[in-house]
Every structure is written in C-alpha cells, then in structure tokens.
Design a protein around this motif. Structure first.
Motif, short mmCIF file in Angstrom:
data_model
loop_
_atom_site.label_atom_id
_atom_site.label_comp_id
_atom_site.label_asym_id
_atom_site.label_seq_id
_atom_site.Cartn_x
_atom_site.Cartn_y
_atom_site.Cartn_z
N GLY A 157 84.05 81.38 16.59
CA GLY A 157 82.96 82.20 17.07
C GLY A 157 83.38 83.08 18.24
O GLY A 157 84.52 83.05 18.69
N MET A 158 82.43 83.86 18.75
CA MET A 158 82.72 84.80 19.83
C MET A 158 83.19 84.10 21.11
O MET A 158 84.04 84.61 21.84
N ARG A 159 82.63 82.93 21.38
CA ARG A 159 83.01 82.21 22.61
C ARG A 159 84.48 81.82 22.61
O ARG A 159 85.08 81.64 23.68
N SER A 160 85.06 81.67 21.43
CA SER A 160 86.46 81.25 21.35
C SER A 160 87.41 82.31 21.92
O SER A 160 88.57 82.01 22.24
N LEU A 161 86.93 83.55 22.03
CA LEU A 161 87.78 84.61 22.59
C LEU A 161 88.12 84.34 24.06
O LEU A 161 89.09 84.90 24.58
N TRP A 162 87.32 83.51 24.71
CA TRP A 162 87.53 83.22 26.14
C TRP A 162 88.14 81.84 26.40
O TRP A 162 88.11 81.34 27.50
N ARG A 163 88.71 81.23 25.37
CA ARG A 163 89.34 79.92 25.57
C ARG A 163 90.54 80.05 26.53
O ARG A 163 91.38 80.92 26.38
N GLY A 164 90.58 79.16 27.47
CA GLY A 164 91.66 79.18 28.47
C GLY A 164 91.36 80.02 29.68
O GLY A 164 92.09 79.97 30.67
N ASN A 165 90.26 80.78 29.63
CA ASN A 165 89.96 81.66 30.76
C ASN A 165 89.48 80.88 31.98
O ASN A 165 89.73 81.29 33.12
N GLY A 166 88.78 79.78 31.75
CA GLY A 166 88.25 78.99 32.87
C GLY A 166 89.34 78.55 33.83
O GLY A 166 89.26 78.79 35.05
N VAL A 167 90.37 77.91 33.31
CA VAL A 167 91.45 77.43 34.17
C VAL A 167 92.26 78.61 34.71
O VAL A 167 92.82 78.54 35.82
N ASN A 168 92.31 79.71 33.96
CA ASN A 168 93.03 80.90 34.43
C ASN A 168 92.35 81.49 35.66
O ASN A 168 93.02 82.04 36.54
N VAL A 169 91.03 81.39 35.74
CA VAL A 169 90.28 81.87 36.89
C VAL A 169 90.35 80.87 38.04
O VAL A 169 90.52 81.25 39.21
N VAL A 170 90.24 79.59 37.72
CA VAL A 170 90.24 78.55 38.75
C VAL A 170 91.53 78.55 39.56
O VAL A 170 91.52 78.31 40.77
N LYS A 171 92.65 78.85 38.90
CA LYS A 171 93.94 78.77 39.61
C LYS A 171 94.22 79.94 40.53
O LYS A 171 95.19 79.92 41.29
#
Length: 437
Positions: free
Chosen positions: A206-220
């Motif tokens: 789905g569309m949300r899968s396009l942002w997988r991995g972005n959370g940790v990429n922002v947190v770091k």
C-alpha cells in the motif's frame, strides 16, 4: 594554521568597519582611547578583508583613486580619527608613481593590504551541511563564528537543520526506499526501473509502504548531528587551532574524523533503517521489534555489518563535497562577492546541489556495498561475503554499472531534498529567533 586566503575575496564594508573598531579596542596601547598610526598599520596588515569593496567605499568621488582625505573622512565617519599625515604615510607605502593617490591596481597589489582570513560574513551566509540534507549526513560540519558560539545561536542553527532534515527526508522517503531496493535486488535478471519499483512497493504494502524505514532515518538525525558537532569542536581544539575557522585541509581532516565518530556511534540505526526499508508487510512491528529480532537471530555483530565500507565512504564524500562547494563558493565570491556578501537563495541551492551530487557520485559504490552487506541476511540464498568479495562479485556478474544501481532515484531526490531542507531551515531559523544579516 591560517585559513584558506581565497575565502577573503568578499566582505561587506560595514562588517569591515565593525571588525576594525572591535579589533582596535583590544589593540589600543594608549589609555586615551585614541588610535595611533602603528596600531592602524598593524590592523591593515593583519585584518584587511575585502579590498575591492573597501576601495569603492573609500573612493567617494568615484574618481577611480583614493586620496589621503578619502581615508581620513571615511574613518572619521565611523569615529576613528587619524591625522592627514598618518593617512599620507599609509598611501606612501602603496603609491608607486608619487601622485599621493592610489588607484585600484596599486591598492590590490599592495603587500600591506593582502587579504586575510576568518570572515564572519562568509561563515554566516555560506552554511552548507547545516542547511542541506540529502539523506546522507557525511558532510564536513559547518563553521560557526565566535559570536554565534557566545550567543548560543549555534544550537539554533543545528536545531533548524535537524528539523529541515526531518521534513526533507520524509518528503523524499519513497525515492530513498526505492534506491535501497534497487541496490539490493537490482540485477541483470531483475531490471527494476523507477515506475515499476514504486508500483511494486504500493502493490506489496500500500501507499504507507513507500515510507518504510523513514522513521529511524529521521530519529537518527538529532544524535548524529549533535555527536558530529561536539566531536568536530573537540578535534579542532586537539589540533591546536585558535582560529575562528579552519583551513580547507584541516576542515577535511577534522570533519572526516568527526563523521567517523558520529557514524560509529549511531551505525546500528543505519542497519535498522536498511532492514526496515526492505521488510515485507508484517515482518516487523516496528523499530524496537526489528532490533530484537536481529539481536536474537544474528547477534550483536549484525548491527555493524557494512561498517567498513561506510567509514571508507566518508572520505571521498566529505572530501569531494567540501572541495566542490568551496571551489564554487570562491568562484562566486571572486566574481560577484565584492558587490554583495550574501550569495542569495539560488546560488546557495546550486552550490549545495552540485557539491552533494559530486560527493555522492564518488562514494556511491561504497554505499551500495554497505547496503548489500547490511541486507545479506534478508536476501534468500545470499551468502555472507566480505567487502572485497562483494566488490569482486558485483564486477564479475554485473560489471561496473552494478556498482551504481539505484543511482537514478538517488539523484532525483537531491534537488527536492536540498530545496525543501533550505526552505524549512529558513522558517525554523526565524521561529527560533536567528536573524539573517
């Protein structure tokens, strides 16, 4: 060691006089508060900045030459009083034809007025790594003026840069995830283009899968930026530099070492980002679940897979990015900086985009090998290969182009990433009370 003298080609007249007055206060030897001739000459030798702009400002009659009266009047307007005789003695040291006036050619060739370094306005305006975020935090950290350190503005710049990076990475996350997929799964037998890759991701999760991995990429972003800044400042002290800004070679060494320290500390988050970007629907519940599964199934060493090529990649990225940016910056300053010290939005964006692109291009093969090593456990049938073994394997099966798989989406995200991060940076900076001069 003195900073690169080419940085001294552009300096506003107001800043020159402000710096002049400030320096003279610390150098006055007499208690009457008056500036004597020796102190004036000493200042000219050590602190002169922008020759052409100062020359134009002194030449009030637009006659193409500066007289002793011009020097006296210009300094008097700013509360600095020297006699006509003292001004004439200054001109005598530069006057080649005995006319007691100095034209531009005599002015610029005078050894007394050779440009110095450490220009606060250049440091203020030409921020680079703080402003521009392209997803890879391998740039050499920006310099901050002593004034920014004393007033605490430096942390506001870093906070604005962190917020800008978070927004920029979120907007360009689909292209970043596509790049990772192409790096790991792309081959001659599995030709993945941009549109088919995006369609494949949407179909699978789905569309949300396009942002997988972005959370940790922002947190770091926050810990990496803070660690790099602190390490850079400490390394500067260890190098024994008392200057406001380092030379290019010193900045490269200090910046690269600071990058290694920061990356070594947060590297497990890099592995988590890759694993989360490659995960299938339902494989992990989140960042902590991913970390637990990796630790349980592969052990602690899994969090440092690809560490060596990642550290090696800092050198070409940081070096080329810094060299290209400084070259573009100095070229602009030499041609246009005498009219205005501020480069403007377009120039900053252009320089940031070109230098980041060149840095990424130089380090991309190492980044690809790092990503593949991080993902080896997730690829079916993939054996655990070392860095050199992986290079040989890619060259043998895919050729040199195999080292650049995923380069297209990576380059496509540079311009929007740079533009978004700049706009957001400026807004956050103003919100935090950082005023542009």
């Amino acid at each position: 060691k003195r900073a690169d003298q080419s940085e001294s080609t552009a300096h506003s007249m107001g800043a020159f006089y402000r710096h002049f007055s400030k320096t003279m206060k610390t150098q006055e030897k007499e208690h009457d508060g008056q500036l004597d001739f020796e102190e004036f000459v000493h200042y000219l030798q050590d602190h002169e900045k922008d020759l052409k702009l100062v020359f134009k400002s002194l030449d009030r009659k637009i006659a193409g030459q500066v007289s002793a009266d011009d020097i006296v009047n210009s300094l008097r307007d700013l509360g600095v009083h020297i006699s006509l005789q003292q001004a004439e003695r200054v001109l005598q040291s530069m006057d080649k034809n005995g006319t007691m006036t100095v034209d531009w050619n005599e002015w610029k060739k005078s050894p007394t007025l050779q440009p110095a370094e450490n220009i606060p306005e250049i440091i203020l305006y030409w921020k680079h790594s703080t402003i521009f975020d392209v997803g890879e935090n391998m740039m050499v950290p920006d310099e901050f003026t002593s004034e920014e350190h004393m007033t605490g503005m430096w942390w506001r710049h870093l906070a604005a840069g962190g917020g800008a990076g978070a927004v920029s990475r979120t907007f360009t996350a689909p292209l970043d995830r596509l790049k990772v997929l192409m790096q790991v799964h792309g081959s001659h037998g599995n030709s993945m283009c941009i549109m088919s890759g995006l369609a494949q991701m949407v179909k699978e999760g789905g569309m949300r899968s396009l942002w997988r991995g972005n959370g940790v990429n922002v947190v770091k972003i926050a810990p990496e930026s803070a660690l790099k800044f602190m390490a850079y400042e400490q390394i500067k002290r260890l190098m024994g530099s008392n200057q406001e800004t380092l030379g290019i070679s010193e900045r490269f060494v200090a910046g690269s070492l600071a990058g290694v320290i920061a990356q070594s500390t947060i590297y497990p988050m890099e592995v988590l980002k890759t694993r989360l970007a490659l995960r299938k629907t339902g494989q992990y519940k989140g960042i902590s679940d991913c970390a637990k599964q990796i630790l349980k199934g592969e052990g602690m060493t899994a969090f440092y897979k690809g560490y060596v090529p990642n550290m090696l990649g800092i050198i070409p990225y940081a070096g080329i990015d810094l060299a290209v940016y400084e070259t573009l910056k100095n070229t602009w300053l030499q041609r246009y900086g005498t009219e205005n010290g501020h480069p403007g939005v377009f120039v900053l964006l252009a320089c940031g985009t070109v230098s980041s692109t060149c840095g990424q291009l130089a380090s991309y093969p190492l980044a690809l090998v790092r990503t593949r090593m991080q993902a080896q456990a997730m690829v079916e049938g993939a054996s655990q290969v070392s860095m050199t073994g992986l290079f040989k394997q890619i060259m043998k099966t895919e050729g040199p182009t195999g080292l650049y798989r995923g380069l297209t989406p990576n380059f496509l995200k540079v311009i929007p990433a740079v533009s978004i991060s700049y706009v957001v940076y400026e807004h956050i900076k103003m919100t935090l009370g950082v005023q542009s001069r």
